[in-house]
Scaffold this active site. Structure first.
Site, PDB file in Angstrom:
ATOM      1  CE1 TYR A 282     -10.457   3.904   7.258  1.00 56.80           C
ATOM      2  CE2 TYR A 282     -10.807   6.217   7.787  1.00 56.80           C
ATOM      3  CZ  TYR A 282      -9.955   5.151   7.556  1.00 56.80           C
ATOM      4  OH  TYR A 282      -8.593   5.341   7.642  1.00 56.80           O
TER       5      TYR A 282
ATOM      6  CB  THR B  80      -7.950   7.291  10.576  1.00 62.61           C
ATOM      7  OG1 THR B  80      -8.582   8.348   9.850  1.00 62.61           O
ATOM      8  CG2 THR B  80      -9.048   6.507  11.284  1.00 62.61           C
TER       9      THR B  80
ATOM     10  N   GLY C 119       0.804  -1.218   0.000  1.00 59.64           N
ATOM     11  CA  GLY C 119       0.000   0.000   0.000  1.00 59.64           C
ATOM     12  C   GLY C 119       0.837   1.268   0.000  1.00 59.64           C
ATOM     13  CD  GLN C 120      -0.840   7.217  -0.496  1.00 64.86           C
ATOM     14  OE1 GLN C 120      -0.805   7.924  -1.494  1.00 64.86           O
ATOM     15  NE2 GLN C 120      -1.826   7.287   0.373  1.00 64.86           N
TER      16      GLN C 120
ATOM     17  CB  ILE D 134      -4.705  -9.078   8.545  1.00 63.30           C
ATOM     18  CG1 ILE D 134      -5.778  -8.179   7.923  1.00 63.30           C
ATOM     19  CG2 ILE D 134      -3.304  -8.683   8.101  1.00 63.30           C
ATOM     20  CD1 ILE D 134      -5.721  -6.733   8.396  1.00 63.30           C
TER      21      ILE D 134
ATOM     22  CB  THR E  54      -8.302   3.089   3.354  1.00 61.49           C
ATOM     23  OG1 THR E  54      -7.934   2.558   2.076  1.00 61.49           O
ATOM     24  CG2 THR E  54      -7.285   2.673   4.401  1.00 61.49           C
TER      25      THR E  54
END
Length: 294
Positions: free
Chosen positions: A125, A101, A10-11, A37, A62
């Site tokens: 989220y 987050t 990922g990023q 996971i 996300t």
């Protein structure tokens, strides 16, 4: 140090792996194909086999808007997946860093949020990420919760790359000016994580580039800095707008700014300003573009 990184494709995960390897750590980077996971047994076996000193848990669901209808999917990854890793980490006495987050807050406050302010996520989220926090804190005795915001970097799609593209293609761009937060360059966050994991200063941290801006102000800076660093000219006329003009399924926090109280009180050097982070990204972006043309 032996470090297992989830979400390694990922990023953020890609930069975490790169930074850790550069610092000489032994790294096992696990993307979705290497480690599911949500499979408790697979997590247990991977961690027992590798015997990490630290797990940096970057994997997450996300898709903020999709989560509103895919409730089970969001909780399966963000809550159950995090539980599986926390349990497996505890079995080998590994530290775990859970990446969280700004969405765990309601975003209605008028001042930056401290690490110990009450959470009140508004969408699925944020609620599922908060569930992951609680499970990590409950099941691990060596945890770091690291909340971040407005993340961008060289890997994957993000706001900065989108604005660089649209700014050169569109005659006009409307950008939201009533949401405030702190843009975070993935390399700067990865550097902080690499420092944090060497300590036993466990707890909750807010980690973003310092300072704050609205999305509109961020875009203004992207255009100004890109014109200077990349020599790019933008034809798009920038106009501020409200969140209400761009309705989305999931609520967006109006105030995402997070105070770096734990970074300061634990004796860490604060992360550089978001303007400096953006400049470093653009220099990396320029180098990447040049290497592709050579």
């Amino acid at each position: 140090m032996r470090v297992l990184v989830t979400g390694a494709s990922g990023q953020l995960g890609q930069d975490v792996v790169t930074v850790l390897k550069h610092k000489g750590h032994t790294v096992m980077g696990c993307g979705r194909s290497e480690l599911d996971i949500t499979d408790a047994e697979q997590c247990k076996q991977a961690i027992l086999s590798f015997q990490p000193d630290t797990i940096i848990h970057c994997a997450a669901y996300t898709a903020v808007d999709a989560a509103e209808t895919d409730v089970d999917g969001a909780y399966l990854v963000n809550a159950i997946g995090s539980r599986n890793l926390a349990v497996a980490a505890e079995a080998v006495q590994a530290k775990i860093i859970y990446i969280s987050t700004d969405y765990v807050f309601d975003g209605k406050g008028t001042v930056p949020y401290h690490e110990y302010d009450n959470t009140d996520p508004q969408g699925i989220y944020g609620k599922s990420k908060r569930a992951g926090e609680v499970l990590t804190q409950t099941l691990s005795s060596r945890y770091f919760i690291v909340r971040t915001s407005w993340v961008y970097g060289m890997h994957g799609n993000n706001f900065v790359k989108t604005m660089l593209k649209l700014g050169q293609e569109k005659p006009q761009l409307k950008v939201v000016d009533d949401q405030k937060g702190s843009p975070t360059y993935t390399v700067d966050l990865a550097e902080f994580l690499s420092e944090l994991m060497l300590t036993e200063k466990y707890g909750v941290y807010h980690a973003s580039n310092s300072g704050a801006c609205t999305w509109y102000e961020f875009t203004q800076s992207i255009f100004a800095q890109a014109a200077d660093v990349l020599g790019v000219s933008f034809q798009a006329k920038l106009e501020p707008c409200t969140t209400a003009e761009f309705p989305r399924p999931a609520p967006r926090p109006a105030n995402s700014v997070m105070e770096h109280l734990s970074i300061r009180t634990n004796g860490f050097t604060d992360i550089r300003s978001w303007q400096e982070g953006l400049n470093a990204f653009l220099l990396e972006y320029q180098a990447s573009m040049q290497s592709k043309t050579e």
